[in-house]
Design an enzyme around this catalytic site. Sequence first.
Site, PDB file in Angstrom:
ATOM      1  N   GLY A 149      -4.651  -1.887   5.112  1.00  0.00           N
ATOM      2  CA  GLY A 149      -3.862  -3.404   4.574  1.00  0.00           C
ATOM      3  C   GLY A 149      -4.507  -4.406   4.993  1.00  0.00           C
ATOM      4  NE  ARG A 150      -6.176  -4.153  11.384  1.00  0.00           N
ATOM      5  CZ  ARG A 150      -5.224  -2.558  11.085  1.00  0.00           C
ATOM      6  NH1 ARG A 150      -4.213  -2.296  10.915  1.00  0.00           N
ATOM      7  NH2 ARG A 150      -5.526  -1.437  11.915  1.00  0.00           N
ATOM      8  CE  LYS A 191       6.204  -1.081  10.194  1.00  0.00           C
ATOM      9  NZ  LYS A 191       5.412  -0.231   9.028  1.00  0.00           N
ATOM     10  CD  GLU A 225      -1.058  -4.702  11.449  1.00  0.00           C
ATOM     11  OE1 GLU A 225      -1.999  -3.887  10.863  1.00  0.00           O
ATOM     12  OE2 GLU A 225       0.044  -5.024  11.696  1.00  0.00           O
ATOM     13  CD  GLU A 270       9.666  -6.048   6.838  1.00  0.00           C
ATOM     14  OE1 GLU A 270       9.230  -5.437   5.934  1.00  0.00           O
ATOM     15  OE2 GLU A 270       9.412  -6.259   8.423  1.00  0.00           O
ATOM     16  CE  LYS A 282      -3.810   1.880   2.486  1.00  0.00           C
ATOM     17  NZ  LYS A 282      -4.032   2.228   3.947  1.00  0.00           N
ATOM     18  CG  HIS A 318      -3.639 -35.559  17.787  1.00  0.00           C
ATOM     19  ND1 HIS A 318      -3.907 -37.554  18.748  1.00  0.00           N
ATOM     20  CD2 HIS A 318      -4.739 -36.174  17.656  1.00  0.00           C
ATOM     21  CE1 HIS A 318      -5.027 -37.918  18.461  1.00  0.00           C
ATOM     22  NE2 HIS A 318      -5.487 -36.568  17.489  1.00  0.00           N
TER      23      HIS A 318
HETATM   24  O1  F6P Z   1       2.671  -4.264   9.356  1.00  0.00           O
HETATM   25  C1  F6P Z   1       2.002  -3.333   9.407  1.00  0.00           C
HETATM   26  C2  F6P Z   1       1.566  -2.978   8.154  1.00  0.00           C
HETATM   27  O2  F6P Z   1       1.295  -1.716   7.896  1.00  0.00           O
HETATM   28  C3  F6P Z   1       0.263  -3.716   8.009  1.00  0.00           C
HETATM   29  O3  F6P Z   1      -0.441  -2.636   8.328  1.00  0.00           O
HETATM   30  C4  F6P Z   1       0.023  -3.790   6.543  1.00  0.00           C
HETATM   31  O4  F6P Z   1      -0.578  -4.901   6.380  1.00  0.00           O
HETATM   32  C5  F6P Z   1       1.761  -4.226   5.928  1.00  0.00           C
HETATM   33  O5  F6P Z   1       2.717  -3.417   7.083  1.00  0.00           O
HETATM   34  C6  F6P Z   1       1.891  -4.058   4.894  1.00  0.00           C
HETATM   35  O6  F6P Z   1       2.761  -2.508   4.653  1.00  0.00           O
HETATM   36  P1  F6P Z   1       2.408  -2.335   2.784  1.00  0.00           P
HETATM   37  O7  F6P Z   1       0.841  -2.880   2.055  1.00  0.00           O
HETATM   38  O8  F6P Z   1       2.179  -0.964   2.818  1.00  0.00           O
HETATM   39  O9  F6P Z   1       3.422  -3.358   2.562  1.00  0.00           O
END
Ligand code: F6P
Length: 521
Positions: free
Chosen positions: A269-270, A513, A355, A215, A209, A386
């Site tokens: 995002g979620r 972060k 979150e 990452e 987003k 189990h």
């Molecule tokens: O974990 C934090 C967060 O901002 C989430 O809310 C989001 O889903 C994720 O990082 C990824 O963010 P982006 O889509 O901006 O890379």
Amino acid sequence: MALKTIDPITTAAWGKLQTHFRTAKDISIKSYFVKDEKRKERFSIDTDAVKLDFSKNRIDQKAFDLLIDLANEVDLKDGIEKLFCGDQINATEKRAVLHTALRVKGTTPILVDGKDVVPEVKASLKKMKLFSEKVISGAHKGYTGKAITDVVNIGIGGSDLGPRMVVDALKFYRNHLNVHFISNIDGDHVTETLKGLNPETTLFIIVSKTFTTQETLTNAMTVKGWFLNTASEGDIQHNFVAVSTNLEKVKAFGIADDNVFTMWNWVGGRYSLWSAVGLSISLALGFEKFEELLAGAHQIDTHFRTSSFEANIPVVMALLSIWYSNFYGAESEAVVPYSQYLSQLVPYLQQLSMESNGKSIDRSGNEIKYQTGAIIWGNTGTNVQHAFMQLVHQGTKLIPVDFIGFSKSLYGKEEHHKKLMANFHAQSEALAIGKTKEEVHLELKLALVQDEISTLLPYKIFNGNRPSNSLLINKLTPFSLGSLLAIYEHKTFVQGYIWNIFSFDQFGVELGKEMANKRLK
Ligand code: F6P
């Protein structure tokens, strides 16, 4: 308009719930069933796709009525309307929250800052449809003119967990494309994934987003480097697409405007798998199935918005969760789907719920004195029987469980399914009813000598009275999965609304972060 800011513990209903809790807290679920033959029917709610049986909870009619009173007293109806109407309910980020607009039927306008967002949503869906069809049919070629065989989704959190879970859950319905997911900033995993791939026939979807996530950008750069070992910059347009709100950053990465699928800042995002973030779903299943997923979610949106609270699955599930968190002091909830297809459901729900509702400042800016945000955990049945179910059955902690089961299997292996579902039903029954000292004694008497009986007896007793919900679905389809996920989205909203917190920001992820970035300087 903003959400109301009513402190739930100041309501009359909260006080009455506390009083009622003191007298009712130890009454057994078993005794409720003995007294009321119709309990199961009374405490069940049916929608087209999902049936909730919440009869095996530690509630009587009075507790249930008071929980409904609580929802009314904090004016949940007003909150729900503000959610659906695009009010700026994500106040800390000054945003509307409109994942429901992503699966809306028809063209009735939904306004954000005076602008109708429905045409943009429809246009984005159309772009996803056309692109998916081209890739699936082989009309869209990789840079050397070969059809695409593999798709790699590069994203993390909401840009990974939802699509990953849905693609896995619905693999029965998938086409020939192999879909892979890279999320963790773990170079070994990136290398392992790329190992089996051919750059000529692989399509990379970079989903972010913000397009600033460490990452995702690191992984995308590594993948791009790998791709450029054999291809040139100009070839990127054939094998890379992006999903983002940050068009500038996407362009700087080298992805052509035509290859960008937009997102909006009014989708968290979620909550975003219903948007172009779900492109990997539409590629894996075909756009029609993606639409069925949206339709299932839309049906729950309507159910949630229009049903009375007593007959409203997300509202009832949220109220039960509040009952256990804030009155019984339960800290966690387990989710156990009796389908291996749903093995990725829990990680997805963890982000959705934790979150959203892992907050300790209320909507008036005050520190909260009551519990919020349950810890969500779990895994698939029967595996969990189990593994951790010993603790749920006989441990010292109260852990409400959601059992999710399907009446029909997909491949029709009846013998397996009969056993799977027998276990699904048996677990919730065993938790609720338990096994008394007398029952254990009788059993042991038939098998053992007297002194062994007294030694073993206490270990074999099940106190029961351990609560659970059963969510029964006819069959795992895109539609029913869409419904199930929307139930949990709205449950999360209701919990956050009643807890008087902001469920749609996530400042709690920032400090770690920042510190990681400092260490990298
Ligand atoms: O974990 C934090 C967060 O901002 C989430 O809310 C989001 O889903 C994720 O990082 C990824 O963010 P982006 O889509 O901006 O890379």
